[in-house]
Motif scaffolding. Structure first.
Motif, PDB file in Angstrom:
ATOM      1  N   ASP A  21       7.617   1.774  -3.070  1.00  9.75           N
ATOM      2  CA  ASP A  21       5.612   2.054  -3.224  1.00  9.75           C
ATOM      3  C   ASP A  21       5.286   2.511  -4.493  1.00  9.75           C
ATOM      4  O   ASP A  21       4.066   1.947  -5.159  1.00  9.75           O
ATOM      5  CB  ASP A  21       4.879   2.292  -2.025  1.00  9.75           C
ATOM      6  N   MET A  22       6.231   2.875  -5.971  1.00 10.47           N
ATOM      7  CA  MET A  22       5.928   3.509  -6.776  1.00 10.47           C
ATOM      8  C   MET A  22       4.921   4.533  -7.238  1.00 10.47           C
ATOM      9  O   MET A  22       4.715   4.741  -8.072  1.00 10.47           O
ATOM     10  CB  MET A  22       5.573   2.179  -7.621  1.00 10.47           C
ATOM     11  N   LYS A  23       4.846   5.252  -5.559  1.00 12.42           N
ATOM     12  CA  LYS A  23       4.347   5.987  -5.944  1.00 12.42           C
ATOM     13  C   LYS A  23       3.129   6.220  -5.589  1.00 12.42           C
ATOM     14  O   LYS A  23       1.909   6.990  -6.528  1.00 12.42           O
ATOM     15  CB  LYS A  23       4.555   7.403  -6.853  1.00 12.42           C
ATOM     16  N   LYS A  24       1.905   4.945  -6.093  1.00 10.64           N
ATOM     17  CA  LYS A  24       0.780   4.195  -5.659  1.00 10.64           C
ATOM     18  C   LYS A  24       0.596   4.164  -4.062  1.00 10.64           C
ATOM     19  O   LYS A  24       0.871   3.968  -3.295  1.00 10.64           O
ATOM     20  CB  LYS A  24       0.573   2.917  -7.059  1.00 10.64           C
ATOM     21  N   THR A  25      -0.989   4.090  -4.514  1.00  9.08           N
ATOM     22  CA  THR A  25      -2.290   4.256  -3.594  1.00  9.08           C
ATOM     23  C   THR A  25      -2.875   3.239  -3.871  1.00  9.08           C
ATOM     24  O   THR A  25      -3.733   3.578  -4.903  1.00  9.08           O
ATOM     25  CB  THR A  25      -2.284   5.012  -2.690  1.00  9.08           C
ATOM     26  N   PRO A  26      -3.475   2.053  -3.406  1.00  7.67           N
ATOM     27  CA  PRO A  26      -2.959   1.530  -1.524  1.00  7.67           C
ATOM     28  C   PRO A  26      -1.218   0.737  -1.991  1.00  7.67           C
ATOM     29  O   PRO A  26      -0.614   0.553  -3.105  1.00  7.67           O
ATOM     30  CB  PRO A  26      -4.094   0.472  -1.584  1.00  7.67           C
ATOM     31  N   ILE A  27      -0.562   0.715  -1.187  1.00  2.00           N
ATOM     32  CA  ILE A  27       0.674  -0.087  -1.036  1.00  2.00           C
ATOM     33  C   ILE A  27       0.144  -1.451  -1.422  1.00  2.00           C
ATOM     34  O   ILE A  27      -0.486  -2.615  -0.063  1.00  2.00           O
ATOM     35  CB  ILE A  27       1.937   0.690  -0.791  1.00  2.00           C
ATOM     36  N   ILE A  28       0.913  -1.950  -2.438  1.00  2.00           N
ATOM     37  CA  ILE A  28       0.623  -3.404  -2.582  1.00  2.00           C
ATOM     38  C   ILE A  28       2.183  -4.294  -2.988  1.00  2.00           C
ATOM     39  O   ILE A  28       2.985  -3.838  -3.503  1.00  2.00           O
ATOM     40  CB  ILE A  28      -0.499  -4.306  -3.513  1.00  2.00           C
ATOM     41  N   CYS A  29       2.568  -5.170  -2.179  1.00  2.00           N
ATOM     42  CA  CYS A  29       3.824  -6.180  -1.914  1.00  2.00           C
ATOM     43  C   CYS A  29       3.465  -7.046  -3.867  1.00  2.00           C
ATOM     44  O   CYS A  29       3.191  -7.141  -3.852  1.00  2.00           O
ATOM     45  CB  CYS A  29       3.398  -7.114  -1.412  1.00  2.00           C
ATOM     46  N   PRO A  30       4.885  -6.975  -4.360  1.00  2.00           N
ATOM     47  CA  PRO A  30       4.676  -6.973  -5.678  1.00  2.00           C
ATOM     48  C   PRO A  30       5.212  -8.278  -5.824  1.00  2.00           C
ATOM     49  O   PRO A  30       4.787  -9.253  -6.804  1.00  2.00           O
ATOM     50  CB  PRO A  30       5.879  -6.317  -6.815  1.00  2.00           C
ATOM     51  N   ALA A  31       5.396  -9.197  -4.346  1.00  2.00           N
ATOM     52  CA  ALA A  31       6.681 -10.577  -4.547  1.00  2.00           C
ATOM     53  C   ALA A  31       4.481 -11.248  -3.889  1.00  2.00           C
ATOM     54  O   ALA A  31       4.267 -12.484  -4.807  1.00  2.00           O
ATOM     55  CB  ALA A  31       6.624 -10.558  -3.288  1.00  2.00           C
ATOM     56  N   CYS A  32       4.190 -11.074  -3.333  1.00  2.00           N
ATOM     57  CA  CYS A  32       3.155 -11.433  -2.496  1.00  2.00           C
ATOM     58  C   CYS A  32       1.031 -10.674  -2.906  1.00  2.00           C
ATOM     59  O   CYS A  32       0.474 -11.912  -2.394  1.00  2.00           O
ATOM     60  CB  CYS A  32       3.349 -11.877  -0.854  1.00  2.00           C
TER      61      CYS A  32
END
Length: 114
Positions: A21-32
Motif C-alpha cells: 500500500d506504500m502507506k497511502k490511503t485510500p489503498i489503490i491497486c497499481p495493476a487495475c
C-alpha cells in the motif's frame, strides 16, 4: 523481506494481484486501479462488546423488570398467607362441626369381638 517504507502487503479484491500500500490511503491497486478496503485476516478473539444502543436497551429492560417486580407486590389479591383454613379455625358462621373428632374415643377390640 519487505521494506518498512513499502507499508503493508495486500491482495487486490478485483484482480487478485498482491501489492504493497506504500502507506497511502485510500489503498489503490497499481495493476487495475481498483480501490481496496483492507480485510481482517484474523478474527478478533473477543467481541468488541455491546454497542451503546444495546447497553441502553439492556438497561431499559432491567429497569422495566424491576418495576414489574415492585408493582406485583402492591396487588390486593389474596396470597397463601392471607387464607384461613376452615378446618383449623372455628368460624362463627360455621354450622358444620362434624369434622371435630376430638371427643371420640376408640376402644380397642378384644379377641372375642372379631
Amino acid at each position: 523481506m519487505a521494506k518498512p517504507e513499502w507499508g503493508e502487503k495486500h491482495r487486490c479484491s478485483a484482480c487478485g494481484k498482491p501489492f504493497y500500500d506504500m502507506k497511502k490511503t485510500p489503498i489503490i491497486c497499481p495493476a487495475c486501479g481498483e480501490e481496496n478496503t483492507p480485510e481482517r485476516l484474523l478474527k478478533p478473539r473477543r467481541s468488541a462488546g455491546p454497542t451503546e444502543a444495546a447497553k441502553k436497551a439492556a438497561a431499559a429492560a432491567a429497569k422495566k423488570k424491576a418495576d414489574d417486580l415492585i408493582d406485583d407486590d402492591d396487588d390486593d389479591t389474596d396470597t397463601d398467607d392471607d387464607l384461613i383454613d376452615p378446618d383449623t379455625v372455628d368460624l362463627p358462621d360455621d354450622e358444620d362441626d362434624d369434622d371435630d373428632l376430638s371427643g371420640v374415643v376408640i376402644k380397642p377390640k378384644s379377641d372375642d369381638e372379631s
